[in-house]
Design an enzyme around this catalytic site. Structure first.
Site, PDB file in Angstrom:
ATOM      1  N   GLN A 212      24.257  33.463  45.491  1.00  0.00           N
ATOM      2  CA  GLN A 212      23.442  31.942  45.435  1.00  0.00           C
ATOM      3  C   GLN A 212      23.112  32.724  43.670  1.00  0.00           C
ATOM      4  O   GLN A 212      21.910  31.801  42.992  1.00  0.00           O
ATOM      5  CB  GLN A 212      22.798  32.502  46.466  1.00  0.00           C
ATOM      6  CG  GLN A 212      23.282  31.067  47.562  1.00  0.00           C
ATOM      7  CD  GLN A 212      23.384  31.844  48.332  1.00  0.00           C
ATOM      8  OE1 GLN A 212      24.233  32.691  48.342  1.00  0.00           O
ATOM      9  NE2 GLN A 212      23.098  31.417  50.018  1.00  0.00           N
ATOM     10  N   ASP A 253      12.268  31.708  53.652  1.00  0.00           N
ATOM     11  CA  ASP A 253      12.915  30.659  54.639  1.00  0.00           C
ATOM     12  C   ASP A 253      11.845  30.678  56.129  1.00  0.00           C
ATOM     13  O   ASP A 253      12.309  29.120  56.448  1.00  0.00           O
ATOM     14  CB  ASP A 253      14.248  30.710  55.384  1.00  0.00           C
ATOM     15  CG  ASP A 253      15.195  30.573  53.980  1.00  0.00           C
ATOM     16  OD1 ASP A 253      16.110  29.336  53.999  1.00  0.00           O
ATOM     17  OD2 ASP A 253      15.488  31.178  52.624  1.00  0.00           O
ATOM     18  N   LYS A 264      16.901  35.802  52.741  1.00  0.00           N
ATOM     19  CA  LYS A 264      17.725  35.576  52.466  1.00  0.00           C
ATOM     20  C   LYS A 264      18.479  37.275  52.298  1.00  0.00           C
ATOM     21  O   LYS A 264      17.809  38.215  52.196  1.00  0.00           O
ATOM     22  CB  LYS A 264      18.985  35.116  50.790  1.00  0.00           C
ATOM     23  CG  LYS A 264      19.964  35.354  50.758  1.00  0.00           C
ATOM     24  CD  LYS A 264      20.824  34.572  51.719  1.00  0.00           C
ATOM     25  CE  LYS A 264      22.516  35.120  51.551  1.00  0.00           C
ATOM     26  NZ  LYS A 264      23.372  34.262  52.251  1.00  0.00           N
TER      27      LYS A 264
END
Length: 380
Positions: A212, A253, A264
């Site tokens: 990402q 998150d 992550k």
């Protein structure tokens, strides 16, 4: 059901097409997503006509990032309601699509509550569907405004911690406009520093196994003309040792009540490196990412991803041969450990930046006070 179509972008936004939008063509309302699995090679739209298609888009990471998942979840409830599907069933499927990302469930519950209230009050399914859609649109607007405030708070904190300017910032995963109704979370802070002439270098972790950072953060940095350099995740230590990192900026998150941060996988090692090298480790996330119902880091459910994401690599428009649709890079039958997230304890976090202010030092009491302030702002 979902369909894809390709378009090219010409404007100065990090993407030429919106990351998410609601449309109402003659054949019925749809939720249109920018398929992030296809970036940076091409900008392809994924059209979701029902909640099941959106659930699949969430699980495949076509749509991703904590704030955007909340927005998508709310729109998914509205989509089910407007199209006459079972709303409670759709809401349950959406909320469980990615268990670690608390914003997803928050967005789902908000639209679901609006739908329930309107249905109980009016008995009219159409009005209830409109209420769910209004709630989703309001959340979308609020996230854009929250992004702007996070950027301002984060930049002020950077200037306070690093008064000499010329910030060299290391970031992990992707936290820009691809994950937000606005310009993002951690990336938005770096972008604000860039626009004010105070960003010397953005170090971009490639972020294994799905890249990402390489595919998305580098893409956004390039489109914003930022000075950036991509590095492998395991090269970060040498950067710290060379004195080339002034601060680490990441998103989140889920943030537990005690300040433990799930982000992550790869974030926790950066926090350890930052502490050893006396570098600020800053988490930027909306207040909705703080989950008072999760007491500590050990209570956070960490999503386990398929092993083929590690044993194979994928690239758009490249012939595939592996079980997961990618190119095998490990022997057939290799088992892989592939947690989507890791958890950083609060003692390694310098500060948590939200739209409602900065928490530093990170303590249970300080986070509880922040959540209380956030609730008051929402109610008023």
């Amino acid at each position: 059901m979902a369909d894809r179509s390709a378009r090219s972008g010409e404007d100065n936004r990090p993407t030429g097409i919106p990351v998410l939008r609601w449309e109402e063509p003659p054949e019925g309302p749809v939720l249109v997503l920018l398929d992030q699995t296809r970036l940076p090679a091409e900008e392809v739209e994924l059209v979701c006509t029902d909640a099941a298609a959106l659930v699949e888009a969430i699980r495949s990471l076509a749509v991703r990032g904590a704030p955007l998942l909340g927005i998508a979840g709310a729109y998914g409830v509205a989509l089910a309601a407007v199209r006459g599907f079972e709303v409670e069933e759709a809401a349950a499927a959406l909320a469980g699509a990615r268990p670690t990302a608390v914003n997803l469930a928050v967005g789902v519950r908000r639209a679901q509550a609006a739908h329930r209230e309107a249905l109980a009050r009016t008995g009219d399914a159409r009005q209830a569907a409109e209420a769910a859609l209004s709630a989703a649109r309001a959340l979308h607007r609020e996230d854009a405004a929250a992004s702007e405030r996070m950027a301002a708070h984060g930049l002020a904190l950077l200037d306070e911690l690093l008064p000499a300017g010329g910030h060299r910032v290391l970031t992990h995963c992707n936290t820009g406009s691809l994950v937000s109704g606005g310009e993002g979370t951690a990336f938005a802070v770096a972008l604000a520093a860039h626009r004010s002439g105070r960003l010397r270098r953005l170090w971009v972790d490639e972020t294994r196994p799905l890249l990402q950072g390489a595919r998305l953060t580098a893409y956004e940095a390039a489109r914003n003309d930022m000075a950036y350099t991509l590095l492998t995740d395991n090269a970060a230590g040498s950067l710290f040792a060379a004195g080339e990192v002034d601060a680490v900026l990441i998103g989140a998150d889920r943030i537990a009540a005690d300040g433990s941060v799930a982000n992550k996988v790869g974030s926790y090692p950066l926090a350890v490196l930052a502490r050893y090298h006396h570098v600020p480790f800053i988490v930027v996330a909306p207040a909705t990412t703080v989950d008072p119902e999760t007491p500590d880091g050990a209570s956070i459910e960490v999503e386990q991803r398929p092993g083929y994401e590690v044993t194979e690599v994928t690239a758009p428009q490249v012939p595939v041969a592996g079980a997961g649709g990618g190119i095998p890079v490990a022997p057939l039958g290799t088992h892989a450990y592939n947690p989507a997230f890791d958890v950083t304890p609060p003692e390694l976090v310098t500060a948590i930046v939200t739209e409602d202010g900065v928490v530093s030092p990170v303590t249970t009491e300080a986070l509880a006070a922040l959540c209380a302030r956030s609730r008051q702002v929402t109610i008023s």
